[in-house]
Design an enzyme around this catalytic site. Structure first.
Site, PDB file in Angstrom:
ATOM      1  N   THR A  14      37.952  39.475  42.611  1.00 10.80           N
ATOM      2  CA  THR A  14      39.099  40.358  42.379  1.00 10.80           C
ATOM      3  C   THR A  14      40.165  40.175  43.452  1.00 10.80           C
ATOM      4  O   THR A  14      41.354  40.343  43.186  1.00 10.80           O
ATOM      5  CB  THR A  14      38.610  41.824  42.348  1.00 10.80           C
ATOM      6  OG1 THR A  14      37.750  41.971  41.219  1.00 10.80           O
ATOM      7  CG2 THR A  14      39.745  42.814  42.225  1.00 10.80           C
ATOM      8  N   SER A  64      32.571  36.749  40.418  1.00 10.15           N
ATOM      9  CA  SER A  64      31.267  36.570  41.077  1.00 10.15           C
ATOM     10  C   SER A  64      30.097  37.092  40.255  1.00 10.15           C
ATOM     11  O   SER A  64      28.945  36.830  40.598  1.00 10.15           O
ATOM     12  CB  SER A  64      31.263  37.171  42.479  1.00 10.15           C
ATOM     13  OG  SER A  64      31.056  38.559  42.443  1.00 10.15           O
ATOM     14  N   THR A  97      33.348  41.132  44.640  1.00 13.05           N
ATOM     15  CA  THR A  97      32.474  42.171  45.212  1.00 13.05           C
ATOM     16  C   THR A  97      31.110  42.251  44.518  1.00 13.05           C
ATOM     17  O   THR A  97      30.140  42.704  45.107  1.00 13.05           O
ATOM     18  CB  THR A  97      33.127  43.568  45.101  1.00 13.05           C
ATOM     19  OG1 THR A  97      33.385  43.855  43.720  1.00 13.05           O
ATOM     20  CG2 THR A  97      34.408  43.659  45.899  1.00 13.05           C
ATOM     21  N   ASP A  98      31.062  41.811  43.241  1.00 19.55           N
ATOM     22  CA  ASP A  98      29.873  42.124  42.430  1.00 19.55           C
ATOM     23  C   ASP A  98      28.577  41.492  42.935  1.00 19.55           C
ATOM     24  O   ASP A  98      27.512  42.102  42.817  1.00 19.55           O
ATOM     25  CB  ASP A  98      30.118  41.748  40.965  1.00 19.55           C
ATOM     26  CG  ASP A  98      31.049  42.753  40.284  1.00 19.55           C
ATOM     27  OD1 ASP A  98      31.229  43.865  40.838  1.00 19.55           O
ATOM     28  OD2 ASP A  98      31.598  42.435  39.214  1.00 19.55           O
TER      29      ASP A  98
HETATM   30  C1  SIN Z   1      33.940  39.730  41.062  1.00 18.92           C
HETATM   31  O1  SIN Z   1      32.902  40.127  41.609  1.00 18.92           O
HETATM   32  O2  SIN Z   1      34.324  38.543  41.106  1.00 18.92           O
HETATM   33  C2  SIN Z   1      34.780  40.687  40.270  1.00 18.92           C
HETATM   34  C3  SIN Z   1      34.738  42.060  40.787  1.00 18.92           C
HETATM   35  C4  SIN Z   1      35.288  42.202  42.159  1.00 18.92           C
HETATM   36  O3  SIN Z   1      35.555  41.277  42.904  1.00 18.92           O
HETATM   37  O4  SIN Z   1      35.479  43.393  42.532  1.00 18.92           O
END
Ligand code: SIN
Length: 330
Positions: A14, A64, A97-98
């Site tokens: 993100t 991710s 973040t995931d």
């Molecule tokens: C991801 O994990 O690539 C999408 C969600 C995020 O980064 O918050």
């Protein structure tokens, strides 16, 4: 004098996401903006950055949630090359973040050397009205260049977390990460890092009799030659569980490597429903290695008089999955 260098590896997420509408913090596409573009505006706001040479490299560009062992192999090799370069002081990684906690933990197991490796992320896309990515990236650069920093850590929402303790605990809030009972390692305030404790490495982390310290070389070699890690899946114990999932996982599937390990997210102190226990014992008798963890988000399984497999203390199910997969590369 030659400027000291920081290597910045982009993997998507993100933080590199873009939405059609600036106010949209949910309906965006992750992994769109190149890492150089994320870095470029920061020089103007932080004069201290001019004392350093920032070398950006795009290693992947993905959401991710789709992270896999092959991408981890490429990322680990790029990060290790940076760590082995005497001109490089630290490595920073931009990431979604995931699965951030999984990548951070994986890297903490396979990378060698004590230079800082700082992962950072964002909960709002780069196109947001008020994106959190630029501040997170700036904070990550501050941590990477702090002389006290060492090992793999995660920087998000002004906090620094260890790879071992961190997990994503909220699907939407900007402050989405927690180190649970351990608490953060440090906080970042106006470019200054205030340390609460030293980043502990995984030295001495030993699970089910497997010494993970010796895993890096074997694991990276395995990833390089096979392009994937041994197949380890996670199952959860819950009310009404039948064990049919475990039996299904044991069945051969075209194009899918055979199951080598299972991590079970047990209830409470790692306890297992009788039906699931029976299925796991069937898997075990077919040579599948089983590790036990807890589905509780905080704390860890407290070892007791074990009737079945010892607990994979102190790892969460997703981190135990990585540790087990790496241990199976030996
Ligand atoms: C991801 O994990 O690539 C999408 C969600 C995020 O980064 O918050």
């Amino acid at each position: 004098m030659e400027k000291r260098k920081v290597l910045i590896l982009g993997t998507g997420g993100t933080i590199a996401g873009r939405a059609q509408v600036a106010g949209d913090n949910v309906g965006y596409k992750a992994g769109e903006v190149p890492v150089e573009e994320l870095l470029a505006p920061l020089n103007a706001v932080a004069p201290w950055m001019r004392r350093w040479h920032w070398q950006a490299q795009q290693v992947a560009q993905l959401d991710s949630k789709d992270m896999d062992a092959a991408t981890w192999g490429v990322l680990a090799q790029a990060a290790q090359a940076g760590l082995d370069d005497p001109d490089v002081t630290a490595v920073v990684i931009t990431h979604g973040t995931d699965t951030l906690e999984e990548t951070a933990f994986f890297l903490s197991l396979v990378l060698t050397g004590n230079k800082p490796v700082v992962l950072t992320c964002a909960m709002r896309p780069a196109s947001a009205l008020v994106p959190d990515g630029p501040q997170n990236l700036l904070d990550a650069l501050a941590v990477a260049t702090d002389p006290t920093a060492s090992g793999v850590c995660v920087v998000a929402a002004g906090n620094v977390h260890s790879a071992l303790s961190v997990s994503k605990v909220h699907p939407y809030k900007v402050d989405a990460f927690s180190s649970g009972d351990a608490g953060p390692l440090a906080c970042v305030e106006e470019g200054r890092v205030r340390w609460f404790k030293k980043n502990i490495s995984n030295d001495g982390l030993s699970t089910d009799g497997i010494d993970l310290d010796a895993a890096p070389y074997a694991a990276l070699k395995w990833l390089k030659t096979k392009g994937d890690s041994p197949r380890v899946e996670v199952v959860t114990s819950h009310a009404g569980v039948t064990g049919a999932m475990v039996d299904a996982l044991l069945q051969p599937l075209a194009g899918v490597p055979p199951l080598m390990g299972l991590v079970v997210a047990g209830t409470g102190n790692g306890t297992l429903h009788a039906a699931l226990l029976a299925a796991l014992q069937r898997a075990c008798s077919q040579g599948v290695v089983v590790w036990r963890s807890t589905r509780c988000p905080f704390g860890q399984v407290v070892p007791g008089p074990e009737l079945v497999w010892p607990p994979a203390v102190p790892l969460s199910p997703v981190k135990a999955r990585i540790a087990l997969a790496l241990s199976l590369t030996r």
